[in-house]
Design a protein around this motif. Sequence first.
Motif, PDB file in Angstrom:
ATOM      1  N   LYS B 569       0.698  -1.254   0.183  1.00  0.00           N
ATOM      2  CA  LYS B 569      -0.138  -0.031  -0.160  1.00  0.00           C
ATOM      3  C   LYS B 569       0.787   1.329  -0.210  1.00  0.00           C
ATOM      4  O   LYS B 569       0.325   2.427   0.502  1.00  0.00           O
ATOM      5  CB  LYS B 569      -0.773   0.095   1.226  1.00  0.00           C
ATOM      6  CG  LYS B 569      -1.910  -1.125   1.241  1.00  0.00           C
ATOM      7  CD  LYS B 569      -3.400  -0.609   0.742  1.00  0.00           C
ATOM      8  CE  LYS B 569      -4.441  -1.505   1.286  1.00  0.00           C
ATOM      9  NZ  LYS B 569      -4.521  -2.905   0.468  1.00  0.00           N
ATOM     10  N   LYS B 570       2.036   1.098  -0.162  1.00  0.00           N
ATOM     11  CA  LYS B 570       3.149   2.097  -0.553  1.00  0.00           C
ATOM     12  C   LYS B 570       3.234   3.078   0.677  1.00  0.00           C
ATOM     13  O   LYS B 570       3.311   4.313   0.545  1.00  0.00           O
ATOM     14  CB  LYS B 570       2.529   2.931  -1.530  1.00  0.00           C
ATOM     15  CG  LYS B 570       2.211   2.233  -2.883  1.00  0.00           C
ATOM     16  CD  LYS B 570       1.364   2.953  -3.799  1.00  0.00           C
ATOM     17  CE  LYS B 570       0.936   2.262  -5.144  1.00  0.00           C
ATOM     18  NZ  LYS B 570       0.038   2.581  -5.888  1.00  0.00           N
ATOM     19  N   LYS B 573       6.796   2.162   5.288  1.00  0.00           N
ATOM     20  CA  LYS B 573       7.272   1.593   6.756  1.00  0.00           C
ATOM     21  C   LYS B 573       8.497   0.720   6.591  1.00  0.00           C
ATOM     22  O   LYS B 573       9.517   0.835   7.284  1.00  0.00           O
ATOM     23  CB  LYS B 573       6.371   0.759   7.440  1.00  0.00           C
ATOM     24  CG  LYS B 573       5.129   1.815   7.906  1.00  0.00           C
ATOM     25  CD  LYS B 573       5.188   1.645   9.505  1.00  0.00           C
ATOM     26  CE  LYS B 573       4.725   3.156   9.964  1.00  0.00           C
ATOM     27  NZ  LYS B 573       4.993   3.387  11.246  1.00  0.00           N
ATOM     28  N   SER B 577      12.459   1.102   7.933  1.00  0.00           N
ATOM     29  CA  SER B 577      12.963   0.146   9.176  1.00  0.00           C
ATOM     30  C   SER B 577      14.066  -0.536   8.371  1.00  0.00           C
ATOM     31  O   SER B 577      14.967  -1.351   9.180  1.00  0.00           O
ATOM     32  CB  SER B 577      11.748  -0.819   9.316  1.00  0.00           C
ATOM     33  OG  SER B 577      11.612  -1.708   8.559  1.00  0.00           O
ATOM     34  N   LYS B 588       3.839   6.328  -1.795  1.00  0.00           N
ATOM     35  CA  LYS B 588       3.099   6.443  -3.091  1.00  0.00           C
ATOM     36  C   LYS B 588       3.729   5.533  -4.504  1.00  0.00           C
ATOM     37  O   LYS B 588       3.418   5.799  -5.412  1.00  0.00           O
ATOM     38  CB  LYS B 588       2.697   7.720  -3.576  1.00  0.00           C
ATOM     39  CG  LYS B 588       2.039   8.549  -2.507  1.00  0.00           C
ATOM     40  CD  LYS B 588       0.976   9.713  -2.970  1.00  0.00           C
ATOM     41  CE  LYS B 588       0.597  10.400  -1.629  1.00  0.00           C
ATOM     42  NZ  LYS B 588      -0.607  11.517  -1.937  1.00  0.00           N
ATOM     43  N   GLY B 602      14.554  -9.584   8.289  1.00  0.00           N
ATOM     44  CA  GLY B 602      13.254  -9.721   8.830  1.00  0.00           C
ATOM     45  C   GLY B 602      12.287  -8.445   9.360  1.00  0.00           C
ATOM     46  O   GLY B 602      11.174  -8.755   9.506  1.00  0.00           O
ATOM     47  N   MET B 603      13.132  -7.443   9.382  1.00  0.00           N
ATOM     48  CA  MET B 603      12.472  -6.308  10.019  1.00  0.00           C
ATOM     49  C   MET B 603      11.172  -5.975   9.157  1.00  0.00           C
ATOM     50  O   MET B 603      10.086  -5.529   9.692  1.00  0.00           O
ATOM     51  CB  MET B 603      13.377  -5.165  10.113  1.00  0.00           C
ATOM     52  CG  MET B 603      12.999  -4.006  11.178  1.00  0.00           C
ATOM     53  SD  MET B 603      12.232  -4.695  12.820  1.00  0.00           S
ATOM     54  CE  MET B 603      13.902  -4.605  13.551  1.00  0.00           C
ATOM     55  N   HIS B 605       9.350  -7.526   6.940  1.00  0.00           N
ATOM     56  CA  HIS B 605       8.341  -8.499   7.389  1.00  0.00           C
ATOM     57  C   HIS B 605       7.386  -8.101   8.736  1.00  0.00           C
ATOM     58  O   HIS B 605       6.342  -8.427   8.952  1.00  0.00           O
ATOM     59  CB  HIS B 605       8.896  -9.775   7.251  1.00  0.00           C
ATOM     60  CG  HIS B 605       7.725 -11.066   7.435  1.00  0.00           C
ATOM     61  ND1 HIS B 605       7.617 -11.687   8.457  1.00  0.00           N
ATOM     62  CD2 HIS B 605       6.614 -11.209   6.685  1.00  0.00           C
ATOM     63  CE1 HIS B 605       6.715 -12.304   8.465  1.00  0.00           C
ATOM     64  NE2 HIS B 605       5.765 -12.277   7.460  1.00  0.00           N
ATOM     65  N   THR B 606       8.258  -7.797   9.624  1.00  0.00           N
ATOM     66  CA  THR B 606       7.692  -7.326  10.943  1.00  0.00           C
ATOM     67  C   THR B 606       6.874  -6.311  10.975  1.00  0.00           C
ATOM     68  O   THR B 606       5.919  -6.192  11.556  1.00  0.00           O
ATOM     69  CB  THR B 606       8.880  -7.291  12.141  1.00  0.00           C
ATOM     70  OG1 THR B 606       9.652  -8.766  12.211  1.00  0.00           O
ATOM     71  CG2 THR B 606       8.333  -7.055  13.395  1.00  0.00           C
ATOM     72  N   VAL B 607       7.646  -5.064  10.327  1.00  0.00           N
ATOM     73  CA  VAL B 607       6.951  -3.808  10.461  1.00  0.00           C
ATOM     74  C   VAL B 607       5.555  -3.687   9.347  1.00  0.00           C
ATOM     75  O   VAL B 607       4.966  -2.951   9.477  1.00  0.00           O
ATOM     76  CB  VAL B 607       7.853  -2.810  10.325  1.00  0.00           C
ATOM     77  CG1 VAL B 607       8.717  -2.721  11.242  1.00  0.00           C
ATOM     78  CG2 VAL B 607       8.643  -2.536   9.180  1.00  0.00           C
ATOM     79  N   CYS B 608       5.695  -4.232   8.181  1.00  0.00           N
ATOM     80  CA  CYS B 608       4.573  -4.080   7.136  1.00  0.00           C
ATOM     81  C   CYS B 608       3.334  -4.236   7.727  1.00  0.00           C
ATOM     82  O   CYS B 608       2.985  -5.179   8.218  1.00  0.00           O
ATOM     83  CB  CYS B 608       4.856  -5.056   5.861  1.00  0.00           C
ATOM     84  SG  CYS B 608       3.723  -4.843   4.621  1.00  0.00           S
ATOM     85  N   PRO B 609       2.462  -3.216   7.732  1.00  0.00           N
ATOM     86  CA  PRO B 609       1.102  -3.419   8.436  1.00  0.00           C
ATOM     87  C   PRO B 609       0.252  -4.055   7.594  1.00  0.00           C
ATOM     88  O   PRO B 609      -0.897  -4.441   7.814  1.00  0.00           O
ATOM     89  CB  PRO B 609       0.729  -1.844   8.325  1.00  0.00           C
ATOM     90  CG  PRO B 609       1.688  -0.968   7.950  1.00  0.00           C
ATOM     91  CD  PRO B 609       2.781  -1.845   7.158  1.00  0.00           C
ATOM     92  N   PHE B 610       0.512  -4.335   6.293  1.00  0.00           N
ATOM     93  CA  PHE B 610      -0.547  -4.831   5.304  1.00  0.00           C
ATOM     94  C   PHE B 610      -0.129  -6.468   4.770  1.00  0.00           C
ATOM     95  O   PHE B 610      -0.316  -6.913   3.879  1.00  0.00           O
ATOM     96  CB  PHE B 610      -0.429  -4.056   4.094  1.00  0.00           C
ATOM     97  CG  PHE B 610      -0.884  -2.742   4.350  1.00  0.00           C
ATOM     98  CD1 PHE B 610      -2.049  -2.394   5.029  1.00  0.00           C
ATOM     99  CD2 PHE B 610       0.108  -1.798   4.319  1.00  0.00           C
ATOM    100  CE1 PHE B 610      -2.359  -1.054   5.412  1.00  0.00           C
ATOM    101  CE2 PHE B 610       0.109  -0.408   4.845  1.00  0.00           C
ATOM    102  CZ  PHE B 610      -1.135  -0.210   5.365  1.00  0.00           C
ATOM    103  N   ASP B 611       1.098  -6.947   5.497  1.00  0.00           N
ATOM    104  CA  ASP B 611       1.466  -8.265   5.130  1.00  0.00           C
ATOM    105  C   ASP B 611       1.794  -8.344   3.643  1.00  0.00           C
ATOM    106  O   ASP B 611       1.681  -9.474   2.978  1.00  0.00           O
ATOM    107  CB  ASP B 611       0.411  -9.403   5.409  1.00  0.00           C
ATOM    108  CG  ASP B 611       0.135  -9.684   6.905  1.00  0.00           C
ATOM    109  OD1 ASP B 611       1.136  -9.441   7.622  1.00  0.00           O
ATOM    110  OD2 ASP B 611      -0.885  -9.827   7.518  1.00  0.00           O
TER     111      ASP B 611
END
Lengths: 163, 616
Positions: B569-570, B573, B577, B588, B602-603, B605-611
């Motif tokens: 979703k651009k 994040k 990180s 965007k 792996g950071m 993967h951890t922080v992405c709010p949208f998997d």
Amino acid sequence: MSTSALTEIIERYRGKPGSLIPALQKAQAQMGYLSGETLEQISKGLGIPFSRVFGVATFYSQFYLSPRGKHTIKVCVGTACHVRGAGAALQALEEKLGVKAGNPTEDLSFQLETVACLGTCFLAPAIMIDKDYYGEQTPKTVGKILKKYIGGGADAGTPDPEE
Amino acid sequence: MARFKTFKDIAKYREKLNKERDSEATAVRVCMTGCRAKGADAFSESLKAELKKRGLENKFKVIETGCHGFCSMSPVAVVEPGNIFYGNLKPEDAAEIVEETVVNGRTVERLLFADPATQEKIVKEKEIPFYSHQKRLVLKNCGVVDPREIDDYICRGGYAAFSKALETMKPEEVVEEILKSGLRGRGGAGFPTGLKWRFANKERSDKKFLVCNADEGDPGAFMDRAVLEGDPHAVLEGMLIGAYAIGSDEGYIYVRAEYPIAIAHLNIALKQMEELGLLGRNILGTKFSFDLHIKEGAGAFVCGEETALMASIEGKRGTPRVRPPFPIQSGLWGHPTCINNVETLANVAAIIENGSDWYASMGTEKSKGTKVFALAGMIRNTGLVEAPMGMTLREIIFEVGGGIPNGKKFKAALTGGPSGGCIPEQFLDLPIDYDSLAKVGAIMGSGGLIIMDESTCVVDIAKYFMTFTQSESCGKCVPCRMGTKRMLELLERITDGKGTMKDLALLEETADIVKDTSLCGLGQTAPNPVITTLKYFRDEYLAHIEQKKCPSLKCKALLTYTVAEDKCKKCHKCAESCPANAISGQKKEIHKIDQAKCVKCGMCHTVCPFDAIELS
Ligand SMILES: Cc1cc2nc3c(=O)[nH]c(=O)nc-3n(C[C@H](O)[C@H](O)[C@H](O)COP(=O)(O)O)c2cc1C
Ligand code: SF4
Ligand code: SF4
Ligand code: FES
Ligand code: FES
């Protein structure tokens, strides 16, 4: 700690066998951590060599020798929580707070700790902040919970897509 | 409050209580220990307020109990009579329970347990498969009595066994009865309790100690905690009987400081015993005297080991020492000291009351009675389970435990925590007891039972336990201090994709040395998770080493991270990180990972709010 409170603790345990650990526990409960000065007073007061007092205080993970953050966050890294992804939640907390587990944040508002099994494996991965439990933690949920304690500030939580 | 001066006083007091209590037949038993984590206290408060509002507070009792066992339905409550089980309770549900169940005697459908297969609702607690396959002996009062009320315990026959032992049996007869029952220590090693007591009884000394080991160090086990929180008197009655049997007049309970509710309930229990004359000088008018102290542990796994535990009680660093002399010969401050586990002691009263034959009729040839397990991990019904010895793992996991959730496949069960091993699928039909588990390389341990599904990586688990034992090694002896460190380094190399076949050989060799030459049980058993995972899942180790792949997609360094364009979703994040600046793209824009720069932390993967970060 006020000297009188410490004197009281020392008086209570002086001469009793096996009293060093309870004395350290009580002293820490009073002041939050055990300063070098406190350890010295306990050593003198109980008549136990400083080397032994220091040895005991550093052996057990329950004793802290430096000041601690205001809110204690305990991230369970017990086996049940580990297999359900405690590592990712911990990594996210470390990233958000900017500290590694076992340390206070710079502004002393949080203390990040790990523990082995909180006894609530049904909540795995579980974390505990002060006296409250939070279950099924993921990198996303921990951010939202932190917000509660920061008072709505900071950029934790899920951002809206695009705007 | 009464004070017991003779044997008859206890029985009379029980009779009186039971008469008074007949009128209070309806009660709601609310779990107020672990379930507090999910708001049991708010529910209980709301229930009490609702009863009060209707003027029913004296007619219908709210009993705040310990763990009912079925923790995954937390918060739970059972309405009696009727044995109606309600789960996932919210404060708002209290009004409906009072209106429907308490007043009108109907069930509240939506709060009942639904069979996951058929969606059929089950009303009675004892008919839910989770409970119906169990045999609750040690846990018989857990979730039933208010652990802060000694009267509740006495009503249900409490302290009758102690009174019987004191009145009708010689200490040696108590010892023989326990020996004949076949009870074995539940702290892990499975040593016959009667034999330990016989040695202790035979020691000639004017001072002997009895210690209850409540250090419960396995990081994923909470049986002893639940018993202490939910039925402390069962353990304390066992201690009284034990002290009488071995001739001790002073005892300690060494309990983890991380268990505040257990400590609080123990303190209350001790006070009530003192008031009733069940502790102190000349108990029940006999020559038997017993004092009991609570010692809080200070956070060291090794203090569960008996010689370290004693050092800790004496106020020293909790490091083990060489045995012999055994604690029975020379323990606390040089006096003979008998150390028993919480669950071991919780079995004692029932054996004295019902006889050794009754007890020995349950279980397998060499393991009698039941075992309490803390069932957790990738399992539907997380909670406390008490199974007769000899039940199969399949029954525990699939009948009691309800199987593996999310349509995943069972991979292995872990018993014995950091000292134990893994049991693969081919042994699911093994009747569980001390000997059968030892035969397949695992151990009974104290009762932690963690289920792994296909998404769990066994090499990661071996590394997890080694991280634990390495950091908990007290450092006194070289094989354990150095060996666990070396093994951990080798496991890290393997999960980091740097492992070689030479490393694997070295790992196996080190494991054998640490096992054979460490001073105490911590070091001697620390290699077990490595040894058993290698024995049953060698191909997974080989995949990590030879193909540099983690088949379960758990070992970060062996994964490839990519951005799924349809999910991104651009938000930027991940790029913020990434410590390696491997992610390109501005807000965007769809983001992209440069595989050459990625350090596989792996950071993102951890922080992405949208998997949107995918692993392969
Ligand atoms: C490293 C280590 C940790 C242990 N932790 C515990 C424990 O937490 N609880 C326990 O009862 N026994 C523990 N034990 C076993 C005790 O040393 C001892 O065998 C046991 O308490 C004896 O009681 P039992 O015969 O009733 O089982 C541990 C042993 C070792 C080597
Ligand atoms: S085996 Fe480990 S824990 Fe035990 S004495 Fe040696 S170093 Fe300490
Ligand atoms: S895994 Fe780590 S290094 Fe690789 S792209 Fe993600 S954040 Fe960057
Ligand atoms: S392992 Fe985390 S709560 Fe038990
Ligand atoms: S903690 Fe409440 S049912 Fe187990």
